[in-house]
Design a protein around this motif. Structure first.
Motif, PDB file in Angstrom:
ATOM      1  N   GLN A 262       0.813  -1.207   0.000  1.00  0.00           N
ATOM      2  CA  GLN A 262       0.000   0.000   0.000  1.00  0.00           C
ATOM      3  C   GLN A 262       0.854   1.268   0.000  1.00  0.00           C
ATOM      4  N   SER A 263       2.114   1.134   0.352  1.00  0.00           N
ATOM      5  CA  SER A 263       2.992   2.303   0.388  1.00  0.00           C
ATOM      6  C   SER A 263       3.543   2.604  -0.999  1.00  0.00           C
ATOM      7  N   PRO A 264       3.466   3.867  -1.438  1.00  0.00           N
ATOM      8  CA  PRO A 264       4.042   4.220  -2.749  1.00  0.00           C
ATOM      9  C   PRO A 264       5.561   4.149  -2.759  1.00  0.00           C
ATOM     10  N   PHE A 265       6.181   4.000  -1.574  1.00  0.00           N
ATOM     11  CA  PHE A 265       7.644   3.975  -1.488  1.00  0.00           C
ATOM     12  C   PHE A 265       8.212   2.565  -1.501  1.00  0.00           C
ATOM     13  N   PHE A 266       7.347   1.551  -1.404  1.00  0.00           N
ATOM     14  CA  PHE A 266       7.847   0.187  -1.273  1.00  0.00           C
ATOM     15  C   PHE A 266       8.194  -0.430  -2.615  1.00  0.00           C
ATOM     16  N   ASP A 267       9.356  -1.045  -2.652  1.00  0.00           N
ATOM     17  CA  ASP A 267       9.795  -1.815  -3.809  1.00  0.00           C
ATOM     18  C   ASP A 267      10.766  -2.863  -3.290  1.00  0.00           C
ATOM     19  N   ALA A 268      10.393  -4.140  -3.378  1.00  0.00           N
ATOM     20  CA  ALA A 268      11.239  -5.213  -2.846  1.00  0.00           C
ATOM     21  C   ALA A 268      12.620  -5.220  -3.496  1.00  0.00           C
ATOM     22  N   GLU A 269      12.695  -4.779  -4.745  1.00  0.00           N
ATOM     23  CA  GLU A 269      13.990  -4.768  -5.419  1.00  0.00           C
ATOM     24  C   GLU A 269      14.929  -3.701  -4.863  1.00  0.00           C
ATOM     25  N   LYS A 270      14.387  -2.743  -4.109  1.00  0.00           N
ATOM     26  CA  LYS A 270      15.229  -1.721  -3.486  1.00  0.00           C
ATOM     27  C   LYS A 270      15.857  -2.195  -2.173  1.00  0.00           C
ATOM     28  N   ILE A 271      15.461  -3.360  -1.707  1.00  0.00           N
ATOM     29  CA  ILE A 271      16.100  -3.920  -0.517  1.00  0.00           C
ATOM     30  C   ILE A 271      17.427  -4.511  -0.963  1.00  0.00           C
ATOM     31  N   ASP A 272      18.470  -3.723  -0.839  1.00  0.00           N
ATOM     32  CA  ASP A 272      19.775  -4.119  -1.365  1.00  0.00           C
ATOM     33  C   ASP A 272      20.837  -4.127  -0.271  1.00  0.00           C
ATOM     34  N   VAL A 273      20.412  -4.281   0.989  1.00  0.00           N
ATOM     35  CA  VAL A 273      21.344  -4.391   2.114  1.00  0.00           C
ATOM     36  C   VAL A 273      21.060  -5.694   2.842  1.00  0.00           C
ATOM     37  N   PRO A 274      22.023  -6.222   3.599  1.00  0.00           N
ATOM     38  CA  PRO A 274      21.780  -7.476   4.327  1.00  0.00           C
ATOM     39  C   PRO A 274      20.572  -7.367   5.253  1.00  0.00           C
ATOM     40  N   TYR A 275      19.789  -8.432   5.289  1.00  0.00           N
ATOM     41  CA  TYR A 275      18.523  -8.431   6.032  1.00  0.00           C
ATOM     42  C   TYR A 275      18.436  -9.724   6.825  1.00  0.00           C
ATOM     43  N   ALA A 276      18.198  -9.610   8.134  1.00  0.00           N
ATOM     44  CA  ALA A 276      18.039 -10.787   8.991  1.00  0.00           C
ATOM     45  C   ALA A 276      16.659 -10.766   9.621  1.00  0.00           C
ATOM     46  N   HIS A 277      15.887 -11.823   9.394  1.00  0.00           N
ATOM     47  CA  HIS A 277      14.557 -11.932   9.989  1.00  0.00           C
ATOM     48  C   HIS A 277      14.539 -13.118  10.946  1.00  0.00           C
ATOM     49  N   MET A 278      14.179 -12.832  12.211  1.00  0.00           N
ATOM     50  CA  MET A 278      14.085 -13.864  13.237  1.00  0.00           C
ATOM     51  C   MET A 278      12.602 -14.103  13.538  1.00  0.00           C
ATOM     52  N   ALA A 279      12.138 -15.321  13.339  1.00  0.00           N
ATOM     53  CA  ALA A 279      10.708 -15.607  13.406  1.00  0.00           C
ATOM     54  C   ALA A 279      10.362 -16.443  14.623  1.00  0.00           C
ATOM     55  N   GLN A 280       9.101 -16.294  15.049  1.00  0.00           N
ATOM     56  CA  GLN A 280       8.581 -17.107  16.143  1.00  0.00           C
ATOM     57  C   GLN A 280       8.408 -18.555  15.711  1.00  0.00           C
ATOM     58  N   LYS A 281       8.176 -19.407  16.704  1.00  0.00           N
ATOM     59  CA  LYS A 281       7.932 -20.817  16.460  1.00  0.00           C
ATOM     60  C   LYS A 281       6.660 -20.997  15.640  1.00  0.00           C
ATOM     61  N   GLU A 282       6.496 -22.154  15.059  1.00  0.00           N
ATOM     62  CA  GLU A 282       5.242 -22.442  14.366  1.00  0.00           C
ATOM     63  C   GLU A 282       4.090 -22.413  15.366  1.00  0.00           C
ATOM     64  N   ILE A 283       3.002 -21.773  14.961  1.00  0.00           N
ATOM     65  CA  ILE A 283       1.839 -21.665  15.836  1.00  0.00           C
ATOM     66  C   ILE A 283       1.129 -23.014  15.849  1.00  0.00           C
ATOM     67  N   PRO A 284       0.910 -23.599  17.044  1.00  0.00           N
ATOM     68  CA  PRO A 284       0.283 -24.934  17.101  1.00  0.00           C
ATOM     69  C   PRO A 284      -1.123 -24.938  16.520  1.00  0.00           C
ATOM     70  N   GLU A 285      -1.541 -26.102  16.058  1.00  0.00           N
ATOM     71  CA  GLU A 285      -2.851 -26.263  15.446  1.00  0.00           C
ATOM     72  C   GLU A 285      -3.973 -25.844  16.399  1.00  0.00           C
ATOM     73  N   THR A 286      -3.796 -26.131  17.670  1.00  0.00           N
ATOM     74  CA  THR A 286      -4.812 -25.757  18.662  1.00  0.00           C
ATOM     75  C   THR A 286      -5.021 -24.255  18.704  1.00  0.00           C
ATOM     76  N   VAL A 287      -3.917 -23.517  18.700  1.00  0.00           N
ATOM     77  CA  VAL A 287      -4.005 -22.054  18.752  1.00  0.00           C
ATOM     78  C   VAL A 287      -4.601 -21.516  17.459  1.00  0.00           C
ATOM     79  N   LEU A 288      -4.211 -22.080  16.329  1.00  0.00           N
ATOM     80  CA  LEU A 288      -4.752 -21.635  15.046  1.00  0.00           C
ATOM     81  C   LEU A 288      -6.276 -21.743  15.034  1.00  0.00           C
TER      82      LEU A 288
END
Length: 516
Positions: A262-288
């Motif tokens: 939705q942002s007019p400034f966003f372009d995935a191809e402009k991400i040209d620096v190192p990027y580290a994403h740390m994610a949570q555990k898989e959400i259990p089926e019960t919680v889903l």
């Protein structure tokens, strides 16, 4: 009052993930995190600055008064001041900042645990008295240090991750943060795109604030964000060339790619620096099922798939749910017995998240070889226990830098300093090729236009440096000088052309005319 404010915090879809139903009370302490601080003592300052380009209203003042947008700034930094006789900040000192940022400055301290969603238990009361590793308003250490701009989660405080910020500062980083506030008031509106832009502008304000600090290395700036803060950091990097790396602590950009679009400034191809994403555990089926959460949140990561121009580290922490990527989360958040691990397991994983953050920043900002090796290793080779972390590393696609790309950059700088431009591009793209024929045509197009003749000369000067044995290029350069009325330089370059190719009829003819 408390109930209404709680409801307002649930206006984003992602908060379904973070609800702590079927909860049990945590029993933790700062010591259990067991972070290995670096060689520096840690200083801390907190103050208010103002963005005069935007207005703001204090929501609980119940007036129509507009003020300049206040930016409450928290800074953690290295210090070498002797602090033997000083008292470090306590957890309560940080939560007093939380009171200020929530615009409840005069709230009695004994009401903090009741007011801000934390259970008022004896264990949590003890937490408030615990000492941290930061000292208020001590001297800044001499020198310049890499800097991290931290963006908090949805409507959260600048100090939500104070233990991580202290840890980084002890290892020689400056960390600057401000609260996550809505566009008009303390609270976010229902317009996600507007609020993401507001957070991005707040971050850019902090980047400028960093530029005022003598101990900040302005050439080494990274962004770090937790949850909602991750969304706005992508926008900031897209439009700020001085950002060198991005750390995302289970950033919402993983879950709400459509918000980025939705942002007019966003372009995935402009991400040209190192990027580290740390994610949570898989959400259990019960919680889903019970919380009616889309199961695709466990698997889909559209931004990761869309990044092609930078190296991406993707880590999943199998003992952490979303809330525990922040200090306040691991200390105070109630545990969800449907999915949360034990306090000790949560603390251990938070420590590893801090270590991966530090090594990523050391590798990307300081080019530290040991840290780079840490990031390249498998988690097991770094001493991580089995099944605690899984990692994927995605390399950037090989970039083809075409003549059109070079010409666009040259045009942007009015065809000046072309040799330096070429050298800088060739350093990043060793396989760069600038065809001789393209330079010749471009140079002639420019040189025969009276408004751009000098630009054409500059193109030919680069061309003859790259192709010093080209008789044709010297002939064209000479024609350019002749068109501009500089007969002496025309003769000089026609003679160079003739020396390289004695059969050059144009050079022979032009020299005969010019020497009459």
């Amino acid at each position: 009052m408390n109930t209404n404010r709680f409801i307002m915090r649930l206006t984003i879809l992602l908060f379904l993930i973070f609800l702590q139903t079927n909860s049990i009370v945590s029993q933790t302490s700062l010591d259990e995190i067991d972070l290995d601080n670096g060689k520096f003592k840690v200083g801390f300052q907190h103050y208010t600055s103002y963005d005069s380009t935007r207005t703001y209203s204090r929501v609980f003042d119940y007036t129509n008064k507009k003020i300049e947008r206040p930016i409450l700034v928290s800074i953690w930094y290295p210090t070498e001041q002797n602090v033997d006789d000083a008292e470090p900040l306590t957890v309560l000192d940080y939560l007093e900042i939380l009171k200020e940022e929530e615009e409840w400055e005069h709230l009695p301290n004994d009401q903090i645990l009741n007011w801000f969603y934390y259970q008022n238990t004896p264990a949590n009361q003890r937490l408030l008295t615990e000492k941290t590793t930061a000292y208020a308003n001590v001297e800044f250490v001499k020198g310049k240090f890499p800097t991290v701009i931290y963006r908090p989660s949805f409507q959260a405080s600048s100090i939500e991750n104070f233990a991580l910020c202290e840890y980084l500062a002890s290892h020689g980083f400056v960390v600057i943060s401000s609260p996550s506030r809505g566009t008009e008031t303390r609270w976010f509106s229902s317009n996600n795109a507007k609020e993401i832009e507001t957070q991005a502008r707040d971050t850019e304000f902090l980047i400028k604030e960093a530029g005022k600090l003598s101990f900040v290395d302005y050439e080494k700036i990274a962004l770090m964000g937790f949850s909602f803060g991750g969304l706005s950091n992508i926008i900031v990097q897209n439009r700020n060339d001085n950002i060198k790396a991005i750390v995302s602590l289970d950033g919402t950009e993983r879950y709400q790619y459509e918000s980025l679009e939705q942002s007019p400034f966003f372009d995935a191809e402009k991400i040209d620096v190192p990027y580290a994403h740390m994610a949570q555990k898989e959400i259990p089926e019960t919680v889903l099922k019970e919380d009616k959460v889309d199961s695709e949140l466990n698997t889909v990561f559209q931004l990761y798939d869309s990044i092609v121009n930078s190296k991406v580290h993707r880590l999943r922490f199998h003992n952490l749910t979303h809330s525990y990527f922040s200090t306040l989360g691991i200390l105070f958040a109630d545990r969800d017995k449907r999915q949360d691990k034990s306090d000790s397991e949560i603390m251990e994983s938070y420590k590893w998240a801090a270590m991966y953050t530090l090594n990523f920043l050391e590798a990307t900002l300081n080019k530290d070889k040991k840290a780079l090796g840490f990031m390249e290793n498998s988690p097991e080779n770094n001493g991580v226990g089995k099944k605690l972390i899984t990692q994927k590393i995605k390399q950037p696609q090989k970039q083809v830098f075409a003549f059109q790309d070079f010409n666009q950059l040259a045009l942007n700088q009015n065809y000046e300093n072309l040799v330096q431009l070429y050298d800088s591009i060739a350093e990043k793209h060793p396989s760069l090729e600038i065809p001789e024929g393209n330079l010749n045509v471009l140079g002639l197009q420019l040189v025969f236009n009276p408004e751009t003749s000098l630009q054409g000369i500059n193109v030919f000067l680069l061309a003859t440096k790259l192709y010093p044995n080209s008789s044709n290029l010297y002939d064209s350069l000479a024609e350019g000088y002749l068109f501009m009325g500089d007969k002496a330089k025309a003769v000089e370059n026609f003679e160079k052309s003739l020396k390289l190719n004695p059969q050059s009829q144009n050079a022979l003819h032009r020299l005969q005319q010019l020497k009459k």
